[in-house]
Design a protein around this motif. Structure first.
Motif, PDB file in Angstrom:
ATOM      1  N   GLY A   1     -12.076  20.363  -0.984  1.00  0.00           N
ATOM      2  CA  GLY A   1     -13.321  21.338  -2.150  1.00  0.00           C
ATOM      3  C   GLY A   1     -13.991  21.555  -0.967  1.00  0.00           C
ATOM      4  N   THR A   2     -13.791  20.436  -0.316  1.00  0.00           N
ATOM      5  CA  THR A   2     -14.802  20.722   0.981  1.00  0.00           C
ATOM      6  C   THR A   2     -14.698  22.427   1.906  1.00  0.00           C
ATOM      7  OG1 THR A   2     -14.421  18.717   1.685  1.00  0.00           O
ATOM      8  CG2 THR A   2     -14.959  20.166   3.123  1.00  0.00           C
ATOM      9  N   ALA A   3     -13.195  21.673   1.455  1.00  0.00           N
ATOM     10  CA  ALA A   3     -12.602  23.971   2.020  1.00  0.00           C
ATOM     11  C   ALA A   3     -12.929  24.707   1.448  1.00  0.00           C
ATOM     12  CB  ALA A   3     -10.932  23.289   2.835  1.00  0.00           C
ATOM     13  N   ALA A   4     -12.866  24.656  -0.263  1.00  0.00           N
ATOM     14  CA  ALA A   4     -13.063  25.896  -0.629  1.00  0.00           C
ATOM     15  C   ALA A   4     -14.963  25.600  -0.667  1.00  0.00           C
ATOM     16  CB  ALA A   4     -12.805  25.387  -1.942  1.00  0.00           C
ATOM     17  N   LEU A   5     -15.515  25.833  -0.629  1.00  0.00           N
ATOM     18  CA  LEU A   5     -16.546  25.053  -0.624  1.00  0.00           C
ATOM     19  C   LEU A   5     -17.022  26.063   0.902  1.00  0.00           C
ATOM     20  CD1 LEU A   5     -18.592  21.765  -1.800  1.00  0.00           C
ATOM     21  CD2 LEU A   5     -18.741  24.298  -3.187  1.00  0.00           C
ATOM     22  N   THR A   6     -17.020  25.166   1.683  1.00  0.00           N
ATOM     23  CA  THR A   6     -17.115  26.525   3.117  1.00  0.00           C
ATOM     24  C   THR A   6     -16.774  27.473   3.066  1.00  0.00           C
ATOM     25  OG1 THR A   6     -16.815  23.738   3.805  1.00  0.00           O
ATOM     26  CG2 THR A   6     -17.164  25.823   6.076  1.00  0.00           C
ATOM     27  N   THR A   7     -15.344  27.934   2.938  1.00  0.00           N
ATOM     28  CA  THR A   7     -14.976  29.503   2.753  1.00  0.00           C
ATOM     29  C   THR A   7     -15.736  29.892   2.495  1.00  0.00           C
ATOM     30  OG1 THR A   7     -12.541  27.747   3.524  1.00  0.00           O
ATOM     31  CG2 THR A   7     -12.407  29.980   2.981  1.00  0.00           C
ATOM     32  N   ALA A   8     -15.829  29.984   0.756  1.00  0.00           N
ATOM     33  CA  ALA A   8     -16.665  30.746  -0.222  1.00  0.00           C
ATOM     34  C   ALA A   8     -17.581  31.385   0.211  1.00  0.00           C
ATOM     35  CB  ALA A   8     -16.526  29.863  -1.358  1.00  0.00           C
ATOM     36  N   LEU A   9     -18.824  30.173   1.073  1.00  0.00           N
ATOM     37  CA  LEU A   9     -20.065  30.547   1.899  1.00  0.00           C
ATOM     38  C   LEU A   9     -19.199  31.774   3.219  1.00  0.00           C
ATOM     39  CD1 LEU A   9     -22.008  27.607   1.761  1.00  0.00           C
ATOM     40  CD2 LEU A   9     -22.297  28.946   0.497  1.00  0.00           C
TER      41      LEU A   9
ATOM     42  N   GLN B   1     -14.036  36.515  -9.332  1.00  0.00           N
ATOM     43  CA  GLN B   1     -13.541  37.875 -10.424  1.00  0.00           C
ATOM     44  C   GLN B   1     -13.482  38.970  -9.289  1.00  0.00           C
ATOM     45  OE1 GLN B   1     -12.367  36.091 -12.977  1.00  0.00           O
ATOM     46  NE2 GLN B   1     -12.903  37.424 -14.637  1.00  0.00           N
ATOM     47  N   ASN B   2     -13.159  38.488  -8.484  1.00  0.00           N
ATOM     48  CA  ASN B   2     -13.671  39.928  -7.121  1.00  0.00           C
ATOM     49  C   ASN B   2     -12.353  39.222  -6.557  1.00  0.00           C
ATOM     50  OD1 ASN B   2     -14.422  40.957  -5.152  1.00  0.00           O
ATOM     51  ND2 ASN B   2     -16.309  40.887  -5.060  1.00  0.00           N
ATOM     52  N   ALA B   3     -11.920  40.530  -7.086  1.00  0.00           N
ATOM     53  CA  ALA B   3     -10.610  41.002  -5.477  1.00  0.00           C
ATOM     54  C   ALA B   3     -10.559  40.911  -3.681  1.00  0.00           C
ATOM     55  CB  ALA B   3      -9.577  41.462  -5.510  1.00  0.00           C
ATOM     56  N   VAL B   4     -11.929  41.748  -3.536  1.00  0.00           N
ATOM     57  CA  VAL B   4     -11.888  41.228  -2.301  1.00  0.00           C
ATOM     58  C   VAL B   4     -12.213  40.004  -1.816  1.00  0.00           C
ATOM     59  CG1 VAL B   4     -13.111  42.709  -0.412  1.00  0.00           C
ATOM     60  CG2 VAL B   4     -12.676  43.930  -2.555  1.00  0.00           C
ATOM     61  N   LEU B   5     -12.682  39.715  -2.289  1.00  0.00           N
ATOM     62  CA  LEU B   5     -13.098  37.699  -2.208  1.00  0.00           C
ATOM     63  C   LEU B   5     -12.345  36.694  -2.083  1.00  0.00           C
ATOM     64  CD1 LEU B   5     -16.802  37.195  -4.058  1.00  0.00           C
ATOM     65  CD2 LEU B   5     -16.499  37.161  -1.246  1.00  0.00           C
ATOM     66  N   ALA B   6     -11.633  37.558  -3.267  1.00  0.00           N
ATOM     67  CA  ALA B   6     -10.239  36.375  -3.029  1.00  0.00           C
ATOM     68  C   ALA B   6      -9.234  36.494  -2.286  1.00  0.00           C
ATOM     69  CB  ALA B   6      -9.387  36.578  -4.724  1.00  0.00           C
ATOM     70  N   ASP B   7      -9.449  37.870  -1.744  1.00  0.00           N
ATOM     71  CA  ASP B   7      -8.140  37.694  -0.405  1.00  0.00           C
ATOM     72  C   ASP B   7      -8.517  37.933   0.903  1.00  0.00           C
ATOM     73  OD1 ASP B   7      -6.241  39.896   0.663  1.00  0.00           O
ATOM     74  OD2 ASP B   7      -8.196  40.696   1.989  1.00  0.00           O
ATOM     75  N   ARG B   8     -10.323  37.963   0.496  1.00  0.00           N
ATOM     76  CA  ARG B   8     -10.727  37.411   2.192  1.00  0.00           C
ATOM     77  C   ARG B   8     -10.737  35.706   2.206  1.00  0.00           C
ATOM     78  NH1 ARG B   8     -16.716  39.739   2.709  1.00  0.00           N
ATOM     79  NH2 ARG B   8     -15.734  41.631   2.023  1.00  0.00           N
ATOM     80  N   ILE B   9     -10.816  34.877   1.262  1.00  0.00           N
ATOM     81  CA  ILE B   9     -10.951  33.431   0.942  1.00  0.00           C
ATOM     82  C   ILE B   9      -9.719  33.265   1.646  1.00  0.00           C
ATOM     83  CG2 ILE B   9     -11.034  31.464  -0.748  1.00  0.00           C
ATOM     84  CD1 ILE B   9     -13.315  33.222  -2.094  1.00  0.00           C
ATOM     85  N   HIS B  10      -8.298  33.953   0.934  1.00  0.00           N
ATOM     86  CA  HIS B  10      -7.603  33.712   1.436  1.00  0.00           C
ATOM     87  C   HIS B  10      -6.931  33.974   3.050  1.00  0.00           C
ATOM     88  CE1 HIS B  10      -4.791  34.435  -2.531  1.00  0.00           C
ATOM     89  NE2 HIS B  10      -4.028  32.971  -2.081  1.00  0.00           N
ATOM     90  N   ARG B  11      -7.194  34.885   3.100  1.00  0.00           N
ATOM     91  CA  ARG B  11      -7.498  34.810   5.028  1.00  0.00           C
ATOM     92  C   ARG B  11      -7.979  33.856   5.595  1.00  0.00           C
ATOM     93  NH1 ARG B  11      -8.847  39.562   6.808  1.00  0.00           N
ATOM     94  NH2 ARG B  11      -9.515  40.815   4.063  1.00  0.00           N
ATOM     95  N   LEU B  12      -9.313  34.379   5.455  1.00  0.00           N
ATOM     96  CA  LEU B  12      -9.761  32.865   5.826  1.00  0.00           C
ATOM     97  C   LEU B  12      -9.474  31.269   6.023  1.00  0.00           C
ATOM     98  CD1 LEU B  12     -13.598  33.538   5.241  1.00  0.00           C
ATOM     99  CD2 LEU B  12     -12.938  33.908   7.468  1.00  0.00           C
ATOM    100  N   ALA B  13      -8.629  31.020   5.239  1.00  0.00           N
ATOM    101  CA  ALA B  13      -7.980  29.896   4.946  1.00  0.00           C
ATOM    102  C   ALA B  13      -6.548  29.162   5.218  1.00  0.00           C
ATOM    103  CB  ALA B  13      -8.319  29.324   3.858  1.00  0.00           C
ATOM    104  N   SER B  14      -6.022  30.809   5.959  1.00  0.00           N
ATOM    105  CA  SER B  14      -4.925  30.741   6.746  1.00  0.00           C
ATOM    106  C   SER B  14      -4.497  31.623   7.922  1.00  0.00           C
ATOM    107  CB  SER B  14      -3.572  31.904   5.439  1.00  0.00           C
ATOM    108  OG  SER B  14      -4.488  31.010   4.399  1.00  0.00           O
ATOM    109  N   ASP B  15      -5.839  31.218   8.750  1.00  0.00           N
ATOM    110  CA  ASP B  15      -6.063  31.644  10.366  1.00  0.00           C
ATOM    111  C   ASP B  15      -5.822  33.000  10.521  1.00  0.00           C
ATOM    112  OD1 ASP B  15      -6.031  28.742  11.776  1.00  0.00           O
ATOM    113  OD2 ASP B  15      -4.016  28.721  10.768  1.00  0.00           O
ATOM    114  N   GLY B  16      -6.383  33.471   9.291  1.00  0.00           N
ATOM    115  CA  GLY B  16      -7.037  34.638   9.264  1.00  0.00           C
ATOM    116  C   GLY B  16      -5.538  35.979   8.624  1.00  0.00           C
TER     117      GLY B  16
END
Ligand SMILES: *Cc1c(COP(=O)(O)O)cnc(C)c1O
Length: 375
Positions: free
Chosen positions: A60-68, A200-215
């Motif tokens: 959950g911590t990673a979720a919050l940090t990566t969302a911001l 709901q935002n595909a661009v944000l989802a993609d960004r979060i995926h990459r930020l959580a996966s070493d880019g």
């Protein structure tokens, strides 16, 4: 302990066949990272909360940090939140270099006071971060209106509110990003750390995926074509969910609805048995509580807690004392008296045992002991 706050082993034993099979399937696949369990869980979880996209995270911590981070909140930006929460919500704000601004709570829901929130907005405010306390949703309809009126990002900490609803709609699509935790004691418990972001935002989802996966983007994290190899489109961190946890959560997700019903029945029983003894938690109109915790408030809290402990009943002063009074955040300009409703609640609250590891008879044992302790 006659009535424990948690019993993770018992919950495992109840579903051990499905969980063991899921772990074996994952181990046999040999795909311990970038396998099929994580994307399958993402799809199943998104569908459960009715969100367009879910990104499985390491906690959950990673979720919050990566969302911001995905919302590009950073140095110089203010994020408004509440102080009656885990350190992680505040640490996420600090981790991206932003500044925390705490506001007081609505004492009925113990979630962010929307009027105080709007009054705290300054030209530097970039995001609002409400927390759904103990399973009761923050007023996300009003929070959305405030965020839109001021052009702010809205991140929801729903780490302890999976399954809660507003006007019949499950949490998971009200904010720009909703953050969940699957830590073992939450509604959907993994066997270790795990979490998720939904959006709901595909661009944000993609960004979060990459930020959580070493880019890296899935499917291109390693390209075996000679001369191509690894690619990094952005910087990131290793904050993905483990394949193992995804496999376990997929085995447990089908039982989530029934455990939510168990929680609700136990909360109703407490309310029936404890009326008149303490200030009891209630559901606001239009809100459906997910009952992660049953948290009462009373002046004689410490006395009652000692009595319950002495009689083998687990209880805790959850998310208290509030963050603005913790020594780590001394120097941010807050003191005793800064957030009077948060502080009053923190001094009076007591969480009673509740959850699918308990029987309704055990809820009665606790209720009887509360009555005796306060006699
Ligand atoms: C559990 C929790 C978190 C953090 O989740 P982890 O998975 O433990 O990192 C954040 N906020 C709240 C309110 C929580 O209860």
């Amino acid at each position: 302990m006659r009535v424990a706050l948690y019993d993770h082993a018992k919950l495992y034993r109840e579903h051990h066949e499905a969980i063991d099979a899921a772990i074996a399937r994952m181990l046999e696949s040999g795909q311990f990272t970038w396998g099929e369990e994580v994307p399958a869980f993402e799809e199943e979880f998104a569908s459960w909360v009715n969100a367009r996209h879910a990104v499985a995270m390491g906690s959950g911590t990673a979720a919050l940090t990566t969302a911001l981070r995905a919302l590009e909140i950073g140095p110089g930006d203010e994020v408004i939140t509440v102080a009656n929460t885990e350190l992680t919500g505040v640490a996420a704000i600090s981790a991206v270099g932003a500044t925390v601004v705490w506001v007081d709570i609505d004492p009925a829901s113990r979630c962010i006071d929307t009027t105080a929130c709007e009054a705290a907005i300054t030209p530097r405010t970039r995001a609002l971060l409400p927390v759904d306390m103990y399973g009761h949703p923050a007023d996300m309809i009003e929070m959305r209106r405030i965020a839109d009126r001021h052009g702010l990002a809205l991140v929801e900490d729903a780490c302890i509110a999976l399954g809660a609803e507003i006007d019949g709609r499950r949490l998971g699509s009200h904010a720009d990003v909703t953050c969940f935790s699957f830590s073992p004691g939450k509604h959907l418990g993994a066997m270790g750390a795990a979490g998720a972001c939904t959006t709901q935002n595909a661009v944000l989802a993609d960004r979060i995926h990459r930020l959580a996966s070493d880019g890296q983007a899935r499917g291109r994290h390693y390209d075996p074509t000679p001369g191509i190899g690894q690619h990094h489109e952005t910087e990131g961190h290793n904050q993905r969910m483990d394949e193992m946890q995804a496999a376990i959560l997929r085995a447990k997700l089908p039982h989530l609805v029934e455990t939510l019903a168990v929680r609700r029945a136990q909360a109703d029983r407490y309310t029936e048995r404890l009326v008149g003894l303490a200030d009891l938690p209630a559901e606001g109109t239009g809100f459906r509580h997910a009952w992660r915790n049953y948290v009462i408030e009373l002046d004689r809290r410490d006395e009652l807690a000692a009595h319950l402990f002495a009689h083998g009943i687990g209880c805790n002063a959850l998310y208290s004392p509030p963050m603005h009074l913790q020594s780590v955040y001394r120097g941010l300009g807050y003191a005793v008296g800064s957030l009077p409703r948060t502080e009053r609640s923190g001094k009076r609250l007591l969480g009673l045992p509740l959850g699918p590891h308990l029987s309704i008879e055990q809820i009665d044992i606790v209720a009887d002991e509360v009555r005796v302790g306060l006699a």
